[in-house]
Write a protein that holds these residues in place. Structure first.
Motif, PDB file in Angstrom:
ATOM      1  N   VAL A   1       2.806  -0.733  13.649  1.00  0.00           N
ATOM      2  CA  VAL A   1       2.932  -0.719  15.115  1.00  0.00           C
ATOM      3  C   VAL A   1       2.146  -1.869  15.761  1.00  0.00           C
ATOM      4  O   VAL A   1       2.711  -2.626  16.566  1.00  0.00           O
ATOM      5  N   PRO A   2       0.861  -2.071  15.401  1.00  0.00           N
ATOM      6  CA  PRO A   2       0.124  -3.171  16.043  1.00  0.00           C
ATOM      7  C   PRO A   2       0.733  -4.540  15.752  1.00  0.00           C
ATOM      8  O   PRO A   2       0.765  -5.399  16.640  1.00  0.00           O
TER       9      PRO A   2
ATOM     10  N   LEU B   1      -5.650  -9.141  12.567  1.00  0.00           N
ATOM     11  CA  LEU B   1      -5.035  -8.053  11.798  1.00  0.00           C
ATOM     12  C   LEU B   1      -4.762  -8.496  10.371  1.00  0.00           C
ATOM     13  O   LEU B   1      -4.952  -7.732   9.422  1.00  0.00           O
TER      14      LEU B   1
ATOM     15  N   LEU C   1      10.188   8.265   2.274  1.00  0.00           N
ATOM     16  CA  LEU C   1       8.786   8.524   2.564  1.00  0.00           C
ATOM     17  C   LEU C   1       8.048   7.223   2.848  1.00  0.00           C
ATOM     18  O   LEU C   1       7.239   7.129   3.771  1.00  0.00           O
TER      19      LEU C   1
ATOM     20  N   SER D   1      -3.872  -1.287  20.480  1.00  0.00           N
ATOM     21  CA  SER D   1      -2.729  -2.193  20.593  1.00  0.00           C
ATOM     22  C   SER D   1      -1.658  -1.588  21.502  1.00  0.00           C
ATOM     23  O   SER D   1      -1.069  -2.288  22.318  1.00  0.00           O
TER      24      SER D   1
ATOM     25  N   ILE E   1       3.654  -5.086  18.016  1.00  0.00           N
ATOM     26  CA  ILE E   1       3.258  -5.269  19.410  1.00  0.00           C
ATOM     27  C   ILE E   1       2.732  -6.684  19.643  1.00  0.00           C
ATOM     28  O   ILE E   1       3.170  -7.381  20.570  1.00  0.00           O
TER      29      ILE E   1
ATOM     30  N   LEU F   1       0.837  -1.204   0.000  1.00  0.00           N
ATOM     31  CA  LEU F   1       0.000   0.000   0.000  1.00  0.00           C
ATOM     32  C   LEU F   1       0.870   1.251   0.000  1.00  0.00           C
ATOM     33  O   LEU F   1       0.647   2.178  -0.789  1.00  0.00           O
TER      34      LEU F   1
ATOM     35  N   PHE G   1       5.759   2.832   8.944  1.00  0.00           N
ATOM     36  CA  PHE G   1       6.000   2.718  10.384  1.00  0.00           C
ATOM     37  C   PHE G   1       4.723   2.776  11.252  1.00  0.00           C
ATOM     38  O   PHE G   1       4.505   1.862  12.056  1.00  0.00           O
ATOM     39  N   PRO G   2       3.843   3.787  11.103  1.00  0.00           N
ATOM     40  CA  PRO G   2       2.675   3.770  11.993  1.00  0.00           C
ATOM     41  C   PRO G   2       1.761   2.562  11.763  1.00  0.00           C
ATOM     42  O   PRO G   2       1.178   2.038  12.696  1.00  0.00           O
ATOM     43  N   MET G   3       1.722   2.098  10.499  1.00  0.00           N
ATOM     44  CA  MET G   3       0.771   1.038  10.183  1.00  0.00           C
ATOM     45  C   MET G   3       1.196  -0.319  10.731  1.00  0.00           C
ATOM     46  O   MET G   3       0.363  -1.207  10.893  1.00  0.00           O
TER      47      MET G   3
ATOM     48  N   ILE H   1       8.452   6.040   6.319  1.00  0.00           N
ATOM     49  CA  ILE H   1       7.681   6.861   7.251  1.00  0.00           C
ATOM     50  C   ILE H   1       6.207   6.451   7.211  1.00  0.00           C
ATOM     51  O   ILE H   1       5.533   6.437   8.244  1.00  0.00           O
ATOM     52  N   LEU H   2       5.715   6.110   6.016  1.00  0.00           N
ATOM     53  CA  LEU H   2       4.301   5.729   5.906  1.00  0.00           C
ATOM     54  C   LEU H   2       4.056   4.350   6.508  1.00  0.00           C
ATOM     55  O   LEU H   2       3.004   4.098   7.099  1.00  0.00           O
TER      56      LEU H   2
ATOM     57  N   VAL I   1       2.569   8.467  17.552  1.00  0.00           N
ATOM     58  CA  VAL I   1       2.296   7.790  16.285  1.00  0.00           C
ATOM     59  C   VAL I   1       1.359   8.647  15.431  1.00  0.00           C
ATOM     60  O   VAL I   1       1.548   8.773  14.216  1.00  0.00           O
TER      61      VAL I   1
ATOM     62  N   ASN J   1      -6.689   2.661  10.747  1.00  0.00           N
ATOM     63  CA  ASN J   1      -5.535   2.244  11.531  1.00  0.00           C
ATOM     64  C   ASN J   1      -5.464   2.840  12.926  1.00  0.00           C
ATOM     65  O   ASN J   1      -5.024   2.176  13.859  1.00  0.00           O
TER      66      ASN J   1
END
Lengths: 222, 251
Positions: A172-173, A201, A162, B181, A176, A148, A168-170, A165-166, B139, B174
């Motif tokens: 995170v779950p 997920l 870029l 999470s 974890i 994506l 990385f947040p997606m 950077i895009l 985040v 998200n």
């Protein structure tokens, strides 16, 4: 349509095999990171064992970023990406095939070398199965989310920074729940809840990510 | 009939010159609302509300911190609605507004993180803790920065805006997942650490300035969004006739 899908899959895999060395680069990178970790934090087995799940996963994540730049760009440059929309049937199916072949080329090898990586960082033996299972559930998400991000940045010149950077947040779950599962297994507890959430997920990513990826690709070739 | 009126109004609003004039008319009122509410809120927060029995005067920073945190999140929802409108009906004004919202949202996240950090130093004894809320705000800031980076990476502004709009909608799916999470991650690893106090445990005497400041921040967001969008439209359309006419240039 299924003929086109099969043709694309075979082509992608054949290209990956013929470019053998290049396809293995992400795995080499993974090991490079894993070798740097003991050099950085010290070779103590206890410390390494306690950080092993997180480190292996972070290394896998970074390795997955490497191959993303070439996911759609060559097809855009030689014009074959446009053909996806000109052919019969939905282009989304071809996008799914491309993501699947990308996972076969970059995700699957990570799972296969996981036992070696686990040994390098002294991951407790009972956690190995969970590590591989978490990679099996998690690496497809990395491919989907990464695909994506690759589709979103396709039209830009300086995509790769870029892109990370895009992504990385997606992810995170994923990080974890995956490392949580391996940590629990290393402590002798049941990782089922974490793996279940990771599977959830994965289902969510499989359902939604290709739709958004297709839409982004579509906008990029307009 | 009503539907038709709404549709016509919608399209009229979507025309850049009309939108520009509308922004011009509303913007002073929104700024006025912001200054008024902020003046009342800050006066109450600094002079009327009694000091906290444990934290003394340092808790007063919450009157900036909490509204900023709420607005950082609410701003994203506004952007997501605009992004949806932009993608479905292909309205250029909505694209521009969605893009112009990102730096404002990012600014509110930074304000929230900075004020939280300043408060945390004397209260928790540390500038930063890997608490669930702090981490998810961080985040969120990165999501905002990603949207801004993606938009600015495109030569063609419209294309960049449309693609960044997809990213905004992806982020909307998200963000709740990330939030929960991360919450689970800290509770699993550290047990319950020091938390920000929930609203229900807040004494009623502390509430009015918070309400005023929250309204003030909404005004600020709306005013900044309209002004930024207005400037962007002017910039993008600088060769169009209506802008030249507006600027008094005769060709």
């Amino acid at each position: 349509m299924s003929a086109a899908m099969l043709a694309l899959l075979v082509r992608d895999l054949r290209l990956a095999i013929r470019h053998g060395g290049q396809s293995l680069m992400p795995i080499l990178f993974l090991f490079a990171v894993l070798i740097l970790i003991p050099l950085g934090v010290g070779p103590g087995p206890n410390l390494l064992a306690s950080i092993a799940p997180g480190m292996i996963w972070v290394a896998a994540l970074l390795a997955s970023l490497l191959a993303l730049e070439g996911l759609f760009r060559p097809d855009l440059e030689d014009g074959s990406l446009e053909q996806w929309w000109l052919g019969h049937g939905p282009a989304g199916a071809l996008v799914v095939v491309r993501l699947f072949s990308h996972w076969l080329i970059t995700g699957l090898p990570v799972i296969l070398v996981a036992p070696l990586a686990a040994q390098m960082l002294y991951l407790p033996a009972p956690a190995l199965g969970t590590l591989m299972l978490s990679l099996l559930l998690g690496t497809p998400i990395l491919s989907l989310v990464g695909g994506l991000a690759a589709a979103l940045t396709l039209g830009t010149n300086r995509g790769s920074v870029l892109l990370s950077i895009l992504v990385f947040p997606m992810v995170v779950p994923v990080l974890i729940f995956a490392t949580g599962a391996v940590d629990l297994a290393a402590d002798g507890l049941s990782p089922q809840a974490h793996l279940g959430l990771l599977a959830a997920l994965l289902i969510l990513a499989v359902t939604l990510a290709p739709v958004a990826t297709t839409a982004a690709l579509r906008l990029n070739i307009e | 009939m009503i539907w038709k009126t709404i549709k016509v109004g919608f399209h009229r609003l979507g025309s850049p010159p009309n939108f520009y004039r509308l922004c011009q008319r509303f913007s002073p009122w929104l700024w006025g609302g912001f200054f008024l509410c902020a003046a009342v809120g800050l006066y109450q927060a600094l002079y009327v509300v009694p000091p906290d029995y444990q934290q003394g005067d340092s808790f007063r920073i919450l009157y900036v911190h909490v509204p900023a945190a709420w607005q950082a999140m609410a701003g994203y929802v506004v952007m997501a609605i605009l992004a949806f409108i932009a993608l479905v009906w292909r309205i250029r004004i909505a694209e521009i507004m969605a893009m112009m919202g990102a730096p404002i949202g990012a600014a509110f996240s930074v304000i929230c993180l900075a004020t939280g950090s300043i408060w945390g130093r004397p209260m928790w004894g540390t500038w930063w803790a890997w608490d669930a809320r702090l981490t998810s705000m961080l985040v969120l800031l990165f999501i905002y920065l990603g949207i801004m980076g993606l938009y600015s990476a495109f030569e063609d502004k419209r294309k960049g805006a449309r693609i960044a709009c997809i990213l905004i909608l992806v982020g909307l799916v998200n963000i709740p997942i990330i939030h929960f999470s991360v919450e689970w991650w800290t509770t699993l690893h550290q047990g319950s650490t020091i938390r920000f106090f929930g609203e229900s445990t807040m004494h009623y005497s502390m509430m009015p300035p918070l309400v005023w400041m929250t309204i003030a921040v909404k005004f600020l967001f709306a005013a900044a969004l309209l002004d930024r969008s207005r400037n962007e439209i002017l910039d993008q359309d600088r060769r169009r006739r209506w802008v030249l006419e507006h600027a008094g240039v005769n060709r």
